[in-house]
Write a protein that holds these residues in place. Structure first.
Motif, PDB file in Angstrom:
ATOM      1  N   LEU A 291      19.743  71.399  61.194  1.00 42.34           N
ATOM      2  CA  LEU A 291      19.387  71.988  59.916  1.00 42.34           C
ATOM      3  C   LEU A 291      19.267  71.164  58.810  1.00 42.34           C
ATOM      4  O   LEU A 291      18.541  71.068  57.747  1.00 42.34           O
ATOM      5  CB  LEU A 291      20.440  73.143  59.819  1.00 42.34           C
TER       6      LEU A 291
ATOM      7  N   GLU B 138      18.443  67.895  58.833  1.00 36.60           N
ATOM      8  CA  GLU B 138      17.311  67.167  59.074  1.00 36.60           C
ATOM      9  C   GLU B 138      16.090  67.997  58.449  1.00 36.60           C
ATOM     10  O   GLU B 138      15.228  67.497  57.605  1.00 36.60           O
ATOM     11  CB  GLU B 138      16.797  66.807  60.436  1.00 36.60           C
ATOM     12  N   HIS B 139      16.054  69.272  58.628  1.00 34.17           N
ATOM     13  CA  HIS B 139      15.102  70.298  58.358  1.00 34.17           C
ATOM     14  C   HIS B 139      15.381  70.613  56.711  1.00 34.17           C
ATOM     15  O   HIS B 139      14.091  70.823  55.839  1.00 34.17           O
ATOM     16  CB  HIS B 139      15.148  71.643  59.118  1.00 34.17           C
TER      17      HIS B 139
ATOM     18  N   SER C 136      12.968  72.488  52.551  1.00 36.43           N
ATOM     19  CA  SER C 136      13.282  73.906  52.738  1.00 36.43           C
ATOM     20  C   SER C 136      14.556  74.253  51.747  1.00 36.43           C
ATOM     21  O   SER C 136      15.471  73.848  51.885  1.00 36.43           O
ATOM     22  CB  SER C 136      13.333  74.442  53.818  1.00 36.43           C
ATOM     23  N   PRO C 137      14.190  75.391  51.044  1.00 35.04           N
ATOM     24  CA  PRO C 137      15.288  75.778  49.957  1.00 35.04           C
ATOM     25  C   PRO C 137      16.195  76.909  50.486  1.00 35.04           C
ATOM     26  O   PRO C 137      16.481  77.237  51.585  1.00 35.04           O
ATOM     27  CB  PRO C 137      14.632  76.413  49.111  1.00 35.04           C
TER      28      PRO C 137
ATOM     29  N   ARG D 157      17.949  79.794  51.885  1.00 36.79           N
ATOM     30  CA  ARG D 157      18.332  80.314  52.975  1.00 36.79           C
ATOM     31  C   ARG D 157      19.081  79.376  54.048  1.00 36.79           C
ATOM     32  O   ARG D 157      20.373  79.633  54.557  1.00 36.79           O
ATOM     33  CB  ARG D 157      17.418  81.360  53.618  1.00 36.79           C
ATOM     34  N   ILE D 158      18.319  78.314  54.168  1.00 36.62           N
ATOM     35  CA  ILE D 158      18.705  77.486  55.281  1.00 36.62           C
ATOM     36  C   ILE D 158      19.779  76.577  54.645  1.00 36.62           C
ATOM     37  O   ILE D 158      20.741  76.311  55.416  1.00 36.62           O
ATOM     38  CB  ILE D 158      17.729  76.430  55.755  1.00 36.62           C
TER      39      ILE D 158
ATOM     40  N   ARG E 299      22.034  77.607  52.777  1.00 42.50           N
ATOM     41  CA  ARG E 299      23.200  78.408  52.826  1.00 42.50           C
ATOM     42  C   ARG E 299      23.738  78.408  54.165  1.00 42.50           C
ATOM     43  O   ARG E 299      24.983  78.318  54.652  1.00 42.50           O
ATOM     44  CB  ARG E 299      23.083  79.777  52.504  1.00 42.50           C
ATOM     45  N   ALA E 300      22.741  78.673  55.270  1.00 36.87           N
ATOM     46  CA  ALA E 300      23.250  78.448  56.601  1.00 36.87           C
ATOM     47  C   ALA E 300      23.955  77.198  56.834  1.00 36.87           C
ATOM     48  O   ALA E 300      25.079  77.282  57.665  1.00 36.87           O
ATOM     49  CB  ALA E 300      22.082  78.784  57.430  1.00 36.87           C
TER      50      ALA E 300
END
Lengths: 117, 117
Positions: A90, A92-93, A97-98, A100-101, A103-104
């Motif tokens: 996550l 790295e991703h 990307s904003p 939701r990720i 927050r995860a």
């Protein structure tokens, strides 16, 4: 998995330490946590060096016995490896990307931090 | 958190069951897991209904005492809630993102499934 003695004793105490006597807990804390020698603990508690050694050995044996029966640390370490892998993916991703990720990732981070109490 | 008796006993046994006697484990399994009555267990084991009841009560008290001291189930449930939240966020996100997040989601799913293992 290989792990040094102090780390393993710390984990054993995190999980099962409350099942030891107060004295066993204290000696383990001093010996493994605060790097006291057997002689220093003996002197502070007015007992023989051998008595300190025996108390530590018995405590360690009790802790290992709980882990042999329950295996909760083994399970915990396997989970932790998986969580770390997920968090890394996550991480790295996250760069493009904003919300939701992100927050995860925060939640996973919180879990990794609460693991060790 | 509210939780029914059977669920709580199942969790207690998952975590600490190996610290009970074989007979305690067996009676709990029959009573909570297989829905046997006290009378049925008593008959199968050639003991009184009261003896079965006492064995179950003592076993339950032992299990609760371990949880009171160690709190590992409480910690586990808190982690599980966080993991489920993270998995849900990733699940929703997954629809328009490939590879890496999907793998993270798989890992989280594996963890959620191994928890009760």
């Amino acid at each position: 998995m290989s792990m040094d003695k102090v780390t393993m004793m710390t984990l054993l105490c995190d999980f099962y330490g409350q099942l030891l006597t107060k004295r066993q807990q204290k000696f383990i804390e001093l010996y493994y946590g605060n790097d006291y020698s057997l002689g220093e603990i003996a002197e502070n508690y007015g007992v023989s060096r051998q008595a300190v050694y025996d108390t530590l050995k018995r405590a360690e044996s009790t802790l290992r016995n709980y882990e042999r029966k329950l295996g909760l640390i083994d399970k915990f370490l396997k989970q932790r490896n998986k969580l770390a892998e997920a968090a890394r993916l996550l991480e790295e991703h996250n760069k493009n990307s904003p919300g939701r990720i992100a927050r995860a990732r925060e939640i996973l981070q919180e879990i990794l931090e609460m693991d060790r109490g």
